[in-house]
Design an enzyme around this catalytic site. Structure first.
Site, PDB file in Angstrom:
ATOM      1  N   VAL A   1       1.282  -0.645   0.040  1.00 53.47           N
ATOM      2  CA  VAL A   1       0.079  -0.095   0.096  1.00 53.47           C
ATOM      3  C   VAL A   1       0.625   0.804   0.137  1.00 53.47           C
ATOM      4  O   VAL A   1       2.190   1.452   0.602  1.00 53.47           O
ATOM      5  CB  VAL A   1      -1.197  -0.301   0.978  1.00 53.47           C
ATOM      6  CG1 VAL A   1      -1.754  -0.663   0.865  1.00 53.47           C
ATOM      7  CG2 VAL A   1      -0.817  -0.005   2.437  1.00 53.47           C
ATOM      8  N   SER A   2       0.405   2.244  -0.744  1.00 51.42           N
ATOM      9  CA  SER A   2       1.133   3.778  -0.881  1.00 51.42           C
ATOM     10  C   SER A   2       1.439   4.677   0.577  1.00 51.42           C
ATOM     11  O   SER A   2       1.049   4.061   1.256  1.00 51.42           O
ATOM     12  CB  SER A   2       0.648   4.160  -1.594  1.00 51.42           C
ATOM     13  OG  SER A   2       0.057   4.010  -3.279  1.00 51.42           O
ATOM     14  N   THR A   3       1.481   5.611   0.310  1.00 50.77           N
ATOM     15  CA  THR A   3       1.847   6.141   1.616  1.00 50.77           C
ATOM     16  C   THR A   3       0.726   6.855   2.154  1.00 50.77           C
ATOM     17  O   THR A   3      -0.241   7.430   3.189  1.00 50.77           O
ATOM     18  CB  THR A   3       3.002   7.325   0.653  1.00 50.77           C
ATOM     19  OG1 THR A   3       1.929   7.889  -0.108  1.00 50.77           O
ATOM     20  CG2 THR A   3       3.523   7.478   0.635  1.00 50.77           C
TER      21      THR A   3
ATOM     22  N   GLN B   1      -5.462   3.249   2.707  1.00 48.08           N
ATOM     23  CA  GLN B   1      -5.376   1.953   2.268  1.00 48.08           C
ATOM     24  C   GLN B   1      -4.610   1.335   3.499  1.00 48.08           C
ATOM     25  O   GLN B   1      -3.866   0.988   4.302  1.00 48.08           O
ATOM     26  CB  GLN B   1      -3.855   1.953   1.249  1.00 48.08           C
ATOM     27  CG  GLN B   1      -4.740   2.764  -0.235  1.00 48.08           C
ATOM     28  CD  GLN B   1      -3.267   2.649  -1.464  1.00 48.08           C
ATOM     29  OE1 GLN B   1      -2.565   2.334  -0.601  1.00 48.08           O
ATOM     30  NE2 GLN B   1      -3.942   3.073  -2.087  1.00 48.08           N
TER      31      GLN B   1
END
Length: 183
Positions: A6-8, A12
């Site tokens: 998952v991104s920053t 998420q």
């Protein structure tokens, strides 16, 4: 095994990816994950651990190709490395399995389309920002202190008031006070 990322973004979670992988019938003995790391970075700890762990005959399952790579070049390089190691990649969202010739072709086409989408989105964003600037709108977070408040901060500091006291009085963080003093 599976790889999850998952991104920053704070919104998420890897749980939805994990659930989708398990619901699709894959119950990986080993899961590698990277949280809060952009897919543009190739030096992700979870990805590096997975690449060191895999062996000939293994299959790596991902929810989506975008979880394992964000650029065509990196994805194709990663696929080449996995192929050299005798490892297949399965992506659930795109229904891709690189253990077949058709799967390898499809992943290459999808990677190119994904890169096209990223490039197009970047171009549209830049064009939108240019139009907004031409209309006098500037993006970003609003300033915490007005120009008058910056003058007040400087006056308080010049009279010996500690930065922490100024921050409390102005209702801002100490770093905001220091930035105001540097301007």
């Amino acid at each position: 095994m599976s790889y999850l990322r998952v991104s920053t973004s704070r919104d998420q979670s890897v749980e939805s990816q994990r659930h989708a992988i398990e619901r699709a019938g894959w119950a990986p003995a080993k899961m590698f994950l990277d949280e809060g790391i952009t897919g543009r970075r190739i030096d992700r700890p979870g990805l590096q651990s997975m690449l060191e762990w895999v062996r000939d005959g293994d299959t790596v399952v991902v929810y989506s190709l975008s979880r394992i790579s964000r650029s065509t070049t990196d994805l194709l390089g990663l696929l080449e490395r996995l192929d050299r190691q005798g490892v297949a990649l399965v992506s659930l969202s795109e229904s891709v399995d690189t253990s077949t010739p058709a799967g390898r072709l499809l992943v290459t086409v999808l990677a190119a389309l994904s890169q096209f989408e990223v490039d197009t989105l970047r171009d549209r964003t830049l064009a939108g920002l240019e139009v907004a600037r031409a209309q006098g709108r500037v993006g970003g977070r609003p300033r915490a202190l007005t120009p008058e408040e910056v003058v007040m901060v400087r006056g308080l500091r010049a009279s010996g008031v500690p930065a922490q006291s100024i921050a409390v009085r102005m209702g801002v963080g100490r770093s905001t006070v220091y930035r105001a003093l540097e301007q």
